[in-house]
Scaffold this active site. Structure first.
Site, PDB file in Angstrom:
ATOM      1  N   TYR A 152       0.822  -1.207   0.000  1.00  0.00           N
ATOM      2  CA  TYR A 152       0.000   0.000   0.000  1.00  0.00           C
ATOM      3  C   TYR A 152       0.858   1.260   0.000  1.00  0.00           C
ATOM      4  O   TYR A 152       0.523   2.255   0.630  1.00  0.00           O
ATOM      5  CB  TYR A 152      -0.992  -0.017   1.179  1.00  0.00           C
ATOM      6  CG  TYR A 152      -2.156  -0.925   0.880  1.00  0.00           C
ATOM      7  CD1 TYR A 152      -3.207  -0.493   0.072  1.00  0.00           C
ATOM      8  CD2 TYR A 152      -2.179  -2.229   1.344  1.00  0.00           C
ATOM      9  CE1 TYR A 152      -4.245  -1.337  -0.257  1.00  0.00           C
ATOM     10  CE2 TYR A 152      -3.218  -3.088   1.012  1.00  0.00           C
ATOM     11  CZ  TYR A 152      -4.244  -2.633   0.213  1.00  0.00           C
ATOM     12  OH  TYR A 152      -5.268  -3.471  -0.117  1.00  0.00           O
TER      13      TYR A 152
ATOM     14  N   ASP B  71     -13.457 -16.274   7.960  1.00  0.00           N
ATOM     15  CA  ASP B  71     -12.089 -15.864   7.647  1.00  0.00           C
ATOM     16  C   ASP B  71     -11.388 -15.584   8.976  1.00  0.00           C
ATOM     17  O   ASP B  71     -11.602 -14.546   9.596  1.00  0.00           O
ATOM     18  CB  ASP B  71     -12.141 -14.606   6.761  1.00  0.00           C
ATOM     19  CG  ASP B  71     -10.752 -14.031   6.496  1.00  0.00           C
ATOM     20  OD1 ASP B  71      -9.793 -14.463   7.152  1.00  0.00           O
ATOM     21  OD2 ASP B  71     -10.647 -13.126   5.640  1.00  0.00           O
TER      22      ASP B  71
ATOM     23  N   LYS C 117      -1.576 -16.165   8.264  1.00  0.00           N
ATOM     24  CA  LYS C 117      -0.773 -15.281   9.123  1.00  0.00           C
ATOM     25  C   LYS C 117       0.039 -16.027  10.186  1.00  0.00           C
ATOM     26  O   LYS C 117       1.162 -16.417   9.930  1.00  0.00           O
ATOM     27  CB  LYS C 117      -1.683 -14.238   9.772  1.00  0.00           C
ATOM     28  CG  LYS C 117      -2.128 -13.133   8.813  1.00  0.00           C
ATOM     29  CD  LYS C 117      -2.761 -12.002   9.580  1.00  0.00           C
ATOM     30  CE  LYS C 117      -3.344 -10.909   8.701  1.00  0.00           C
ATOM     31  NZ  LYS C 117      -2.373  -9.976   8.178  1.00  0.00           N
TER      32      LYS C 117
HETATM   33  N1  PMP Z   1      -8.347 -11.871   5.655  1.00  0.00           N
HETATM   34  C1  PMP Z   1      -8.088 -11.168   6.772  1.00  0.00           C
HETATM   35  C2  PMP Z   1      -9.112 -11.130   7.865  1.00  0.00           C
HETATM   36  C3  PMP Z   1      -6.888 -10.478   6.910  1.00  0.00           C
HETATM   37  O1  PMP Z   1      -6.649  -9.773   8.020  1.00  0.00           O
HETATM   38  C4  PMP Z   1      -5.928 -10.558   5.865  1.00  0.00           C
HETATM   39  C5  PMP Z   1      -4.607  -9.817   5.936  1.00  0.00           C
HETATM   40  N2  PMP Z   1      -4.616  -8.589   6.543  1.00  0.00           N
HETATM   41  C6  PMP Z   1      -6.229 -11.305   4.722  1.00  0.00           C
HETATM   42  C7  PMP Z   1      -7.448 -11.956   4.658  1.00  0.00           C
HETATM   43  C8  PMP Z   1      -5.254 -11.430   3.592  1.00  0.00           C
HETATM   44  O2  PMP Z   1      -4.145 -12.183   3.973  1.00  0.00           O
HETATM   45  P1  PMP Z   1      -2.743 -12.003   3.229  1.00  0.00           P
HETATM   46  O3  PMP Z   1      -2.282 -10.617   3.535  1.00  0.00           O
HETATM   47  O4  PMP Z   1      -1.854 -13.055   3.822  1.00  0.00           O
HETATM   48  O5  PMP Z   1      -2.986 -12.223   1.775  1.00  0.00           O
END
Ligand code: PMP
Length: 435
Positions: free
Chosen positions: A23, A256, A285
């Site tokens: 970003y 998610d 993560k």
């Molecule tokens: N879903 C959620 C709830 C997230 O917090 C994030 C990352 N901030 C993502 C999806 C995307 O994951 P990544 O950055 O590993 O692609």
């Protein structure tokens, strides 16, 4: 070319010339700090910034580094696996680290989730979840069910389908409005983890799902904590409502848990706050303890068998680095390490410390709200934060934070001791005051 023993000034200049950051504006328009190494909860900078050479990481590298950096157990797992094989293609081949990790994930996630697709980032795991749901309904003869339903205020990643279920008003992805697949949005859930469920909202949620059930494949939400969409907490009761209404109307439910998974909210997975299990679950993560990029999508036997019964009886996805053995080995070590400790006690300790340390700022000028859940602490301002000023203020306190929008927040590694946690809280206060 920078080599070990590089000149920091030259490295920064090359970064400015060529390297794009997340970003970020085009290279050259920002000035990232150079990190030389990281150990425990500390980042060591290559040169002093605002009087500091070392920073306590209040971000756990975006929810990931649970055990801190350079952990002997994770290093050992990485070295051992490197000596065996760092990667091998997963199509037609399998190996112990991926199988061990998949079994572990099945064991620690809600019981109906039995099948695991390993991918290389959170965004991709959401792509996979979406494909699973769309393909499921096609395969079982209901091809009209191809849209997704979510609530506003969410964030699910930066690739195309996940962007389509991010908050449409959130700014981050508004650039693509009109181009992204058109999804169905309910209002954002009322905030407050402890707040009584709002009856009018429950009705709205039920009605929205019911009205669109013929065309909706799945509801996708972040359970309990909406992360990048605004660090908003909501009552687990809404997850129970979603489970009920999805069951009533033949809609799949996707959670998610890329940010909330692996203990962050005080339970191993946030769905446990509601005692509700989804049909499809995304994790990422913290899965590798912040060492390597890996994520997973889990689904029920119903979903897997549905897909397999279709005209195209295979899941139409297969990233090159799927099931990477190095990442899988480290993920196994990270999960084992987590579960071998009183992680819940540690998260509780951080929660108590943040309630005290951040609670002090609740009445400070410019502060709209202070909220804490598990190892997540948020100070919300009544104005857009000046990111540069807030970051500088935190660095002066010896802490790395990444404030955004109207939020100064922290999700520290679980191994952060009480002194460092107090330092993080002071830095959040300073960032909120000066930002
Ligand atoms: N879903 C959620 C709830 C997230 O917090 C994030 C990352 N901030 C993502 C999806 C995307 O994951 P990544 O950055 O590993 O692609």
């Amino acid at each position: 070319m920078p080599e070990p023993g590089y000149d920091v000034g030259e490295l920064r200049a090359l970064d400015r010339q060529h390297v794009w950051h997340p970003y970020g504006p085009m290279p050259g328009r920002q000035e990232p700090l150079v990190v030389e190494s990281a150990s425990g909860v500390r980042l060591r900078l290559a040169e002093e910034a605002h009087g500091r050479r070392e920073l306590v990481d209040g971000m756990a590298s975006w929810w990931s580094a649970l055990h801190g950096y350079n952990h002997p157990a994770l290093n050992a797992a990485a070295h051992a696996q490197l000596d065996r094989m760092s990667h091998v293609m997963f199509g037609g081949l399998t190996h112990e680290p991926a199988v061990r990790l998949s079994v572990k994930l099945v064991e620690i996630t809600p019981e109906p989730l039995q099948h695991v697709f390993l991918s290389d980032s959170g965004s991709v795991s959401v792509e996979v979840a979406i494909k699973m749901c769309l393909q499921y309904w096609k395969s079982v003869g209901r091809p009209r069910k191809q849209r997704l339903l979510t609530w506003r205020g969410g964030y699910h990643g930066d690739t195309w389908q996940p962007m389509s279920v991010c908050d449409p008003d959130g700014g981050m992805h508004s650039l693509w409005s009109g181009r992204l697949p058109e999804q169905v949005f309910a209002d954002a859930p009322p905030t407050g983890y402890d707040a009584e469920p709002d009856e009018a909202y429950v009705r709205h949620l039920r009605e929205t799902v019911a009205r669109h059930a013929d065309e909706v494949a799945a509801v996708i939400v972040e359970p309990v904590v909406q992360n990048a969409g605004g660090m908003r907490f909501h009552s687990p009761a809404y997850l129970r409502v979603l489970r009920e209404v999805c069951d009533e109307h033949d809609v799949l439910l996707v959670f998610d848990e890329i940010a909330t998974g692996f203990g962050r909210t005080g339970t191993l997975f946030a769905s446990e706050h509601a005692a509700v299990s989804p049909d499809v679950l995304c994790v990422g993560k913290a899965m590798t303890g912040g060492y390597l990029s890996m994520a997973a999508t889990l689904c029920t036997t119903r979903v897997a068998e549905g897909i397999s019964s279709g005209e195209v009886p295979v899941l139409a996805h297969g990233p090159t680095y799927m099931g990477n053995p190095l990442a899988a080995s480290i993920a196994c070590a990270s999960i084992d390490l987590l579960l071998s400790q009183d992680w819940q006690g540690e998260v509780k300790r951080l929660e108590t410390g943040m309630r005290e340390g951040l609670g002090e700022f609740a009445d400070a000028p410019g502060v709209k709200d202070v909220r804490v859940l598990g190892a997540i602490g948020v100070v919300q301002l009544d104005h857009e934060v000046d990111m540069a000023a807030a970051t500088r203020a935190a660095i002066r306190e010896g802490v790395w934070l990444r404030p955004f929008r109207d939020l100064v927040y922290t999700m520290p590694p679980y191994v952060t001791d009480d002194d460092d946690l107090a330092r993080i809280c002071r830095a959040v206060g300073a960032a909120a005051r000066e930002g």
